[in-house]
Design a protein around this motif. Structure first.
Motif, PDB file in Angstrom:
ATOM      1  N   TYR A   5       0.819  -1.210   0.000  1.00 29.16           N
ATOM      2  CA  TYR A   5       0.000   0.000   0.000  1.00 29.16           C
ATOM      3  C   TYR A   5       0.856   1.264   0.000  1.00 29.16           C
ATOM      4  O   TYR A   5       1.952   1.280   0.554  1.00 29.16           O
ATOM      5  CB  TYR A   5      -0.911   0.002   1.241  1.00 29.16           C
ATOM      6  N   ASP A   6       0.294   2.317  -0.589  1.00 22.77           N
ATOM      7  CA  ASP A   6       0.916   3.637  -0.521  1.00 22.77           C
ATOM      8  C   ASP A   6       0.582   4.324   0.801  1.00 22.77           C
ATOM      9  O   ASP A   6       1.394   5.051   1.341  1.00 22.77           O
ATOM     10  CB  ASP A   6       0.441   4.518  -1.682  1.00 22.77           C
ATOM     11  N   PHE A   7      -0.635   4.091   1.275  1.00 25.21           N
ATOM     12  CA  PHE A   7      -1.090   4.676   2.534  1.00 25.21           C
ATOM     13  C   PHE A   7      -1.836   3.639   3.352  1.00 25.21           C
ATOM     14  O   PHE A   7      -2.608   2.850   2.802  1.00 25.21           O
ATOM     15  CB  PHE A   7      -2.065   5.846   2.291  1.00 25.21           C
ATOM     16  N   ILE A   9      -4.226   4.005   6.801  1.00 21.09           N
ATOM     17  CA  ILE A   9      -4.825   5.017   7.672  1.00 21.09           C
ATOM     18  C   ILE A   9      -5.644   4.338   8.757  1.00 21.09           C
ATOM     19  O   ILE A   9      -6.450   3.451   8.473  1.00 21.09           O
ATOM     20  CB  ILE A   9      -5.716   5.974   6.861  1.00 21.09           C
ATOM     21  N   THR A  30       4.153  -1.369   8.564  1.00 25.28           N
ATOM     22  CA  THR A  30       5.302  -0.830   7.835  1.00 25.28           C
ATOM     23  C   THR A  30       5.775  -1.819   6.778  1.00 25.28           C
ATOM     24  O   THR A  30       6.122  -1.434   5.662  1.00 25.28           O
ATOM     25  CB  THR A  30       6.447  -0.485   8.810  1.00 25.28           C
ATOM     26  N   LEU A  33       3.937  -1.505   3.441  1.00 21.65           N
ATOM     27  CA  LEU A  33       4.011  -0.271   2.671  1.00 21.65           C
ATOM     28  C   LEU A  33       4.897  -0.411   1.438  1.00 21.65           C
ATOM     29  O   LEU A  33       5.942  -1.066   1.479  1.00 21.65           O
ATOM     30  CB  LEU A  33       4.580   0.860   3.530  1.00 21.65           C
ATOM     31  N   GLY A  37       5.809   4.723   1.092  1.00 22.01           N
ATOM     32  CA  GLY A  37       4.460   4.642   1.644  1.00 22.01           C
ATOM     33  C   GLY A  37       4.395   5.308   3.014  1.00 22.01           C
ATOM     34  O   GLY A  37       5.419   5.550   3.666  1.00 22.01           O
ATOM     35  N   VAL A  38       3.167   5.610   3.453  1.00 21.75           N
ATOM     36  CA  VAL A  38       2.969   6.344   4.699  1.00 21.75           C
ATOM     37  C   VAL A  38       1.878   5.683   5.533  1.00 21.75           C
ATOM     38  O   VAL A  38       0.840   5.283   5.006  1.00 21.75           O
ATOM     39  CB  VAL A  38       2.556   7.809   4.412  1.00 21.75           C
ATOM     40  N   ILE A  39       2.121   5.608   6.837  1.00 18.48           N
ATOM     41  CA  ILE A  39       1.094   5.216   7.799  1.00 18.48           C
ATOM     42  C   ILE A  39       0.630   6.497   8.479  1.00 18.48           C
ATOM     43  O   ILE A  39       1.450   7.292   8.939  1.00 18.48           O
ATOM     44  CB  ILE A  39       1.657   4.249   8.855  1.00 18.48           C
ATOM     45  N   LEU A  40      -0.678   6.703   8.530  1.00 18.29           N
ATOM     46  CA  LEU A  40      -1.271   7.850   9.228  1.00 18.29           C
ATOM     47  C   LEU A  40      -2.208   7.324  10.304  1.00 18.29           C
ATOM     48  O   LEU A  40      -3.108   6.532  10.016  1.00 18.29           O
ATOM     49  CB  LEU A  40      -2.048   8.727   8.255  1.00 18.29           C
ATOM     50  N   SER A  95       2.530   9.909  12.112  1.00 25.07           N
ATOM     51  CA  SER A  95       2.819   9.484  10.738  1.00 25.07           C
ATOM     52  C   SER A  95       4.178   8.809  10.692  1.00 25.07           C
ATOM     53  O   SER A  95       5.084   9.142  11.444  1.00 25.07           O
ATOM     54  CB  SER A  95       2.772  10.673   9.776  1.00 25.07           C
ATOM     55  N   LEU A  97       6.810   7.318   7.658  1.00 25.05           N
ATOM     56  CA  LEU A  97       7.180   7.162   6.251  1.00 25.05           C
ATOM     57  C   LEU A  97       8.122   5.985   6.116  1.00 25.05           C
ATOM     58  O   LEU A  97       9.057   5.856   6.903  1.00 25.05           O
ATOM     59  CB  LEU A  97       7.852   8.454   5.756  1.00 25.05           C
TER      60      LEU A  97
END
Length: 98
Positions: A5-7, A9, A30, A33, A37-40, A95, A97
């Motif tokens: 995934y890119d994100f 959330i 992580t 990702l 990619g980013v976790i928010l 967040s 990255l």
């Protein structure tokens, strides 16, 4: 990578987990990702334990002792790239990255 995934959330859901479970879940997410990619994570969260305790005192009987709220500076020790932005007196966005 399949199922990457890119994100990722999560909002107002992870405060039900222990801190150890939060750390394990963040590490597992992580791994899912894509590069960059980013976790928010938006949740009840505080920069440090003192801010949490001040909020607990201010809220009084309305505080939910069954929840385990995020304390950024404690989680950052296991995830050095974790960032935090306070949104209100009791909420923030964490967040990470890849």
């Amino acid at each position: 990578m399949q199922n990457s995934y890119d994100f990722i959330i999560a909002t107002y859901s992870l405060h039900h987990l222990t801190d150890d479970n939060k750390i394990s879940l963040i590490q597992a997410m992580t791994d899912l990702l894509n590069e960059d990619g980013v976790i928010l994570i938006g949740d009840v969260a505080f920069a440090n334990r003192q801010d949490l305790e001040e909020c607990r005192e201010k809220v009084g009987a309305e505080w939910d002792d069954e929840e385990i709220y995020f304390v950024y500076d404690e989680l950052q020790k296991t995830s050095p790239t974790l960032k935090f932005e306070q949104i209100s007196y009791c909420a923030g966005v964490l967040s990470l990255l890849r």
